[in-house]
Write an enzyme that holds these catalytic residues in place. Structure first.
Site, PDB file in Angstrom:
ATOM      1  N   GLU A   7      -2.894 -14.328   2.465  1.00 44.49           N
ATOM      2  CA  GLU A   7      -2.043 -14.979   1.473  1.00 44.49           C
ATOM      3  C   GLU A   7      -0.589 -15.047   1.914  1.00 44.49           C
ATOM      4  OE1 GLU A   7      -2.745 -13.072  -2.428  1.00 44.49           O
ATOM      5  OE2 GLU A   7      -4.746 -12.637  -1.639  1.00 44.49           O
ATOM      6  N   CYS A  24       6.890 -14.794   1.326  1.00 41.74           N
ATOM      7  CA  CYS A  24       6.345 -13.443   1.439  1.00 41.74           C
ATOM      8  C   CYS A  24       5.082 -13.568   2.277  1.00 41.74           C
ATOM      9  CB  CYS A  24       6.035 -12.920   0.039  1.00 41.74           C
ATOM     10  SG  CYS A  24       5.191 -11.336   0.047  1.00 41.74           S
ATOM     11  N   CYS A  39      -5.857  -3.970   4.480  1.00 38.07           N
ATOM     12  CA  CYS A  39      -4.900  -2.887   4.730  1.00 38.07           C
ATOM     13  C   CYS A  39      -5.658  -1.565   4.691  1.00 38.07           C
ATOM     14  CB  CYS A  39      -3.831  -2.904   3.634  1.00 38.07           C
ATOM     15  SG  CYS A  39      -2.516  -1.666   3.852  1.00 38.07           S
ATOM     16  N   CYS A  61      -3.315   2.542  -0.996  1.00 37.87           N
ATOM     17  CA  CYS A  61      -2.542   2.763  -2.226  1.00 37.87           C
ATOM     18  C   CYS A  61      -3.408   2.411  -3.452  1.00 37.87           C
ATOM     19  CB  CYS A  61      -1.261   1.938  -2.222  1.00 37.87           C
ATOM     20  SG  CYS A  61      -0.155   2.364  -0.858  1.00 37.87           S
ATOM     21  N   CYS A  79      -2.983  -1.016  -5.481  1.00 34.83           N
ATOM     22  CA  CYS A  79      -2.784  -2.250  -4.708  1.00 34.83           C
ATOM     23  C   CYS A  79      -4.096  -2.969  -4.410  1.00 34.83           C
ATOM     24  CB  CYS A  79      -2.073  -1.920  -3.395  1.00 34.83           C
ATOM     25  SG  CYS A  79      -1.748  -3.365  -2.374  1.00 34.83           S
ATOM     26  N   GLY A 105      -1.156  -6.092   3.922  1.00 30.99           N
ATOM     27  CA  GLY A 105      -1.057  -5.313   5.153  1.00 30.99           C
ATOM     28  C   GLY A 105       0.174  -4.435   5.206  1.00 30.99           C
ATOM     29  N   GLU A 106       0.156  -3.501   6.165  1.00 30.38           N
ATOM     30  CA  GLU A 106       1.278  -2.593   6.380  1.00 30.38           C
ATOM     31  C   GLU A 106       1.939  -3.007   7.712  1.00 30.38           C
ATOM     32  OE1 GLU A 106       3.225  -0.252   5.066  1.00 30.38           O
ATOM     33  OE2 GLU A 106       4.131  -0.149   7.040  1.00 30.38           O
ATOM     34  N   SER A 128       8.899  -4.467   4.416  1.00 32.50           N
ATOM     35  CA  SER A 128       8.538  -3.435   3.450  1.00 32.50           C
ATOM     36  C   SER A 128       7.455  -2.528   4.031  1.00 32.50           C
ATOM     37  CB  SER A 128       8.026  -4.107   2.170  1.00 32.50           C
ATOM     38  OG  SER A 128       7.636  -3.150   1.226  1.00 32.50           O
ATOM     39  N   SER A 153       8.495   1.547   0.159  1.00 30.95           N
ATOM     40  CA  SER A 153       7.738   1.631  -1.088  1.00 30.95           C
ATOM     41  C   SER A 153       7.598   3.100  -1.440  1.00 30.95           C
ATOM     42  CB  SER A 153       6.354   0.997  -0.898  1.00 30.95           C
ATOM     43  OG  SER A 153       6.501  -0.355  -0.545  1.00 30.95           O
ATOM     44  N   LEU A 154       8.459   3.564  -2.322  1.00 34.25           N
ATOM     45  CA  LEU A 154       8.464   4.991  -2.652  1.00 34.25           C
ATOM     46  C   LEU A 154       7.494   5.268  -3.799  1.00 34.25           C
ATOM     47  CD1 LEU A 154       9.754   7.664  -1.831  1.00 34.25           C
ATOM     48  CD2 LEU A 154      11.545   7.250  -3.526  1.00 34.25           C
ATOM     49  N   HIS A 155       7.712   4.629  -4.915  1.00 38.66           N
ATOM     50  CA  HIS A 155       6.812   4.657  -6.073  1.00 38.66           C
ATOM     51  C   HIS A 155       6.673   6.006  -6.767  1.00 38.66           C
ATOM     52  CE1 HIS A 155       6.028   0.613  -4.934  1.00 38.66           C
ATOM     53  NE2 HIS A 155       5.063   0.832  -4.075  1.00 38.66           N
ATOM     54  N   ASN A 194       1.869  -5.076 -11.448  1.00 40.80           N
ATOM     55  CA  ASN A 194       0.914  -6.158 -11.658  1.00 40.80           C
ATOM     56  C   ASN A 194      -0.446  -5.523 -11.884  1.00 40.80           C
ATOM     57  OD1 ASN A 194       2.219  -8.804 -11.256  1.00 40.80           O
ATOM     58  ND2 ASN A 194       2.769  -7.911  -9.287  1.00 40.80           N
ATOM     59  N   CYS A 224       0.179 -10.018  -4.153  1.00 40.33           N
ATOM     60  CA  CYS A 224      -0.656 -10.185  -2.968  1.00 40.33           C
ATOM     61  C   CYS A 224      -1.958  -9.413  -3.007  1.00 40.33           C
ATOM     62  CB  CYS A 224       0.134  -9.884  -1.717  1.00 40.33           C
ATOM     63  SG  CYS A 224       0.634 -11.428  -0.990  1.00 40.33           S
TER      64      CYS A 224
HETATM   65  N1  SAH Z   1       2.456  -2.293   3.029  1.00 38.94           N
HETATM   66  C1  SAH Z   1       3.808  -2.593   2.695  1.00 38.94           C
HETATM   67  C2  SAH Z   1       4.046  -4.030   2.244  1.00 38.94           C
HETATM   68  C3  SAH Z   1       3.058  -4.687   1.344  1.00 38.94           C
HETATM   69  S1  SAH Z   1       3.070  -4.413  -0.363  1.00 38.94           S
HETATM   70  C4  SAH Z   1       4.332  -1.623   1.669  1.00 38.94           C
HETATM   71  O1  SAH Z   1       3.580  -0.766   1.226  1.00 38.94           O
HETATM   72  O2  SAH Z   1       5.505  -1.678   1.346  1.00 38.94           O
HETATM   73  C5  SAH Z   1       4.578  -5.005  -1.048  1.00 38.94           C
HETATM   74  C6  SAH Z   1       5.007  -4.183  -2.262  1.00 38.94           C
HETATM   75  O3  SAH Z   1       4.170  -4.430  -3.412  1.00 38.94           O
HETATM   76  C7  SAH Z   1       4.921  -2.689  -2.006  1.00 38.94           C
HETATM   77  O4  SAH Z   1       6.043  -2.053  -2.543  1.00 38.94           O
HETATM   78  C8  SAH Z   1       3.672  -2.328  -2.784  1.00 38.94           C
HETATM   79  O5  SAH Z   1       3.607  -0.965  -3.058  1.00 38.94           O
HETATM   80  C9  SAH Z   1       3.805  -3.208  -3.993  1.00 38.94           C
HETATM   81  N2  SAH Z   1       2.592  -3.347  -4.791  1.00 38.94           N
HETATM   82  C10 SAH Z   1       1.311  -3.281  -4.388  1.00 38.94           C
HETATM   83  N3  SAH Z   1       0.467  -3.452  -5.421  1.00 38.94           N
HETATM   84  C11 SAH Z   1       1.248  -3.634  -6.524  1.00 38.94           C
HETATM   85  C12 SAH Z   1       0.964  -3.859  -7.902  1.00 38.94           C
HETATM   86  N4  SAH Z   1      -0.278  -3.915  -8.353  1.00 38.94           N
HETATM   87  N5  SAH Z   1       2.002  -4.003  -8.745  1.00 38.94           N
HETATM   88  C13 SAH Z   1       3.286  -3.945  -8.267  1.00 38.94           C
HETATM   89  N6  SAH Z   1       3.606  -3.740  -6.997  1.00 38.94           N
HETATM   90  C14 SAH Z   1       2.593  -3.576  -6.113  1.00 38.94           C
END
Ligand code: SAH
Length: 341
Positions: free
Chosen positions: A90, A103, A110, A114, A117, A157-158, A189, A212-214, A288, A329
Site C-alpha cells: 500500500e 506514505c 512486517c 505490534c 497494527c 514494514g519496518e 518511522s 514509534s514509542l506508544h 485506527n 496501512c
Molecule cells: N514500522 C514502522 C513504520 C510503520 S507504522 C514503525 O513502527 O514506526 C507507522 C505508524 O503507525 C507507527 O507509529 C505505528 O505504530 C502506527 N500504527 C500502526 N497501527 C496503528 C493503528 N492501528 N492505529 C494507529 N497507529 C498505528
C-alpha cells in the site's frame, strides 16, 4: 537478470562500461527510469541495439494498480500496488497545505508483531527492493497527476529492518536527475531498533527520524510491542539521545492512543519525564481500529496532550485522513488477502 530500477547512477555507469557504451548513457537511462518509463522500448534516445541489450540483461516491471480508493472527505488516495511477483503493498497520498505527501511501504508484511497494527498480521513475506520503493512514489505521482514534495516511510514494514535497501532508496529519490526530493522532506518511522538507530546516525542524514514509542514504561510497551522485550525503553531513549547528539536532528515520537492501555495521567507524566528538556515533539495518533485487534481508541487524547503540554513537551494530535477508505496501512492489503482466500 539485474534489477535496473534499484541501481545507483554509479552502478549504471559501470553497467554501461561493461556493455561497451559511453558513460553519458547512464544519465539518460537514470532519467528515463525516474520519470517512469515502463519499458526499455520507450527510451527512444538510446540506440535500438542498447535497448535490446538492456531488455536481455535487466528487469523493468512497473507496479500495477490493483486497487485505488479516493477519500470523499479529504482527497486522500490509497493505492494497492501489485508488484512483479504478485505481492501487494500500500501507498497513501495525503494532501496537506505544506505539500502532497506519500506514505510508502518498505516490506511486504512486517515481522515486528505490534499488537495494534494490521501490517504485521501474517508476518513478513519479503523485503521490498529500492526500485519498488521508488516506484511507489513515482507511480503515485504519475497516476494521480499530483506533484509529490514529501515522503514518509510509515507504510507497511519496518524500514530499519530493511536497512541497506532504505539507504539506497533515499539516495535514489534524493538524486538531482531523479525525483530530487530533499532529505528534509523525508521522514522515517521506526518501532525502535536500537542498533540500527545508531547505524543510521553515522550516515548523518538530514531526514526526520520518528520513533514509534506508544508507551513510556516497559510492562506496557513490551505488551503491545514485542520489539521492546529485548531492549527496554531506557536503552531506546539512550539511542535517541545519541542520535540527536550525532546528527543534530531532533527525533519526533509517535504515540497511538489506546483506551485503557497507554492513556493514563501517570503514563503522560512518565513520558514527560523522558522528554522534558529534549525539545522532542510527540505526535499523538488516534488509534485506527483494526478488525483483528481487541484495542479501542482512547477517549483521553486531549487530556493526555494537555498533561504533556503542561510539562513543556509539545504534543500534537494527528489529523485523521482518509477515514472512509481504510487508509491506515495494512488494512487494504489484509482485505484483499481475505477476499482472495
Ligand atoms: N514500522 C514502522 C513504520 C510503520 S507504522 C514503525 O513502527 O514506526 C507507522 C505508524 O503507525 C507507527 O507509529 C505505528 O505504530 C502506527 N500504527 C500502526 N497501527 C496503528 C493503528 N492501528 N492505529 C494507529 N497507529 C498505528
Amino acid at each position: 537478470m539485474r534489477d535496473i530500477k534499484s541501481m545507483t547512477m554509479e552502478e549504471l555507469a559501470a553497467l554501461m562500461a561493461e556493455l561497451g557504451e559511453p558513460a553519458f548513457r547512464a544519465k539518460q537511462i537514470f532519467q528515463w527510469l525516474h520519470r517512469g518509463a515502463r519499458s526499455f522500448e520507450e527510451m527512444t534516445n538510446l540506440s535500438k541495439a542498447l535497448r535490446e541489450k538492456l531488455a536481455g540483461s535487466c528487469t523493468l516491471v512497473p507496479p500495477a494498480v490493483e486497487r485505488k480508493q479516493v477519500s470523499r472527505l479529504d482527497g486522500t488516495i490509497k493505492y494497492l500496488w501489485r508488484l512483479a511477483d504478485g505481492n501487494c503493498v500500500e501507498t497513501v497520498l495525503m494532501r496537506y497545505h505544506h505539500g502532497n505527501t506519500v506514505c510508502i511501504s518498505s516490506q511486504v508484511g512486517c515481522r515486528m508483531g505490534c499488537a495494534f497494527c494490521a501490517s504485521t498480521i501474517g508476518g513478513k513475506i519479503r523485503d521490498l527492493t529500492p526500485g519498488e520503493m521508488v516506484d511507489q512514489v513515482l507511480f503515485t505521482q504519475l497516476d494521480s497527476g499530483l506533484p509529490i514534495s514529501n515522503i514518509v516511510l510509515m507504510g507497511i514494514g519496518e524500514p530499519l529492518d530493511n536497512f541497506d535497501t532504505v539507504l539506497r532508496f533515499l539516495e535514489l529519490v534524493n538524486h538531482p536527475e531523479g525525483l530530487h526530493i530533499g532529505m528534509r522532506h523525508i521522514s522515517l518511522s521506526t518501532c525502535g531498533l536500537v542498533e540500527q538507530i545508531d547505524k543510521l546516525a553515522q550516515h548523518q542524514l538530514q531526514l526526520t527520524l520518528s520513533v514509534s514509542l506508544h508507551a513510556p514504561d516497559d510492562p506496557t510497551r513490551s505488551q503491545i510491542m514485542p520489539v521492546n522485550r529485548a531492549t527496554g525503553v531506557a536503552k531506546l531513549m539512550a539511542a535517541c539521545r545519541r542520535y540527536f547528539e550525532t546528527t543534530g536532528r531532533r527525533i519526533s515520537f509517535e504515540y497511538a492512543m489506546i483506551d485503557g492501555v497507554n492513556d493514563s495521567d501517570g503514563q503522560a507524566d512518565l513520558l514527560a519525564d523522558w522528554l522534558e528538556g529534549t525539545g522532542s515533539h510527540v505526535n499523538l495518533i488516534p488509534l485506527n481500529e483494526v478488525t483483528e485487534s481487541p484495542f479501542k481508541p482512547s477517549k483521553r487524547v486531549r487530556q493526555f496532550q494537555a498533561r504533556l503540554e503542561g510539562r513543556g513537551v509539545t504534543a500534537t494530535v494527528r489529523r485523521k485522513l482518509g477515514g472512509d477508505i481504510d487508509a491506515s496501512c495494512g488494512q487494504l492489503r489484509r482485505k484483499r488477502m481475505e477476499e482472495s482466500q
